[in-house]
Each structure stands twice: as C-alpha cells, then as structure tokens.
Design a protein around this motif. Structure first.
Motif: not given
Length: 91
Positions: A1-2, A7-9, A37-39, A47-50
C-alpha cells in the motif's frame, strides 16, 4: 500500500484485482475503484485508468471478465462504469 500512485506498478494493480476477487464469492464482482483504493487508499483516483488497463490485460489472459450492467463487454470500446469479475460460463 502507498499513497503515491506513481510508485504503483502494473503488477501491483493486477495483483490487487486478483486478490480482491479471490476474497469474494465466485459470483461477485469488483469496481475498478476497489483495486485503486487497495493500493493507494487516500490517493486512488489517479489510478482509475491504470486499473482499467490492468483489467484489460487480465481479460486478455482469460483471468477476468469486464462487465457493464451484468453483460461482458469489449474493453476496447466500453465507456462508462464497469465491473470486474472472474470468468463465468453464463457470461
């Protein structure tokens, strides 16, 4: 989590989708925002589009289905809210 979405892959997002689906009933689905939301609990919106892209990759691999109003849809053309679920024979 961040809380730093940069930094999320891709692997983080794919794992979040899989983990959330594994934790639910086989008939359940998740919203892309659940995985975001989990990450990144407080800064998930970027992060919605990723997450949608991660779901597309998982769908191409046969691991999930992307649905809209309960029907499986083509991720290349779908617009609007979607859900992610494990593949079903009725879909």
């Amino acid at each position: 989590m961040t809380d730093d979405p940069t930094s999320v892959t891709e692997a983080d997002l794919e794992s979040a989708i899989s983990d959330l689906l594994d934790a639910r009933a086989v008939t359940s689905s998740i919203c892309p925002s659940d995985a975001a939301r989990a990450v990144a609990p407080t800064n998930w919106r970027p992060l919605m589009e990723p997450v949608r892209q991660a779901a597309n990759r998982l769908m191409a691999a046969g691991e999930v289905e992307i649905t809209q109003r309960g029907a499986v849809v083509d991720p290349a053309t779908v617009k609007g809210p979607i859900r992610i679920r494990r593949p079903r024979s009725d879909g």
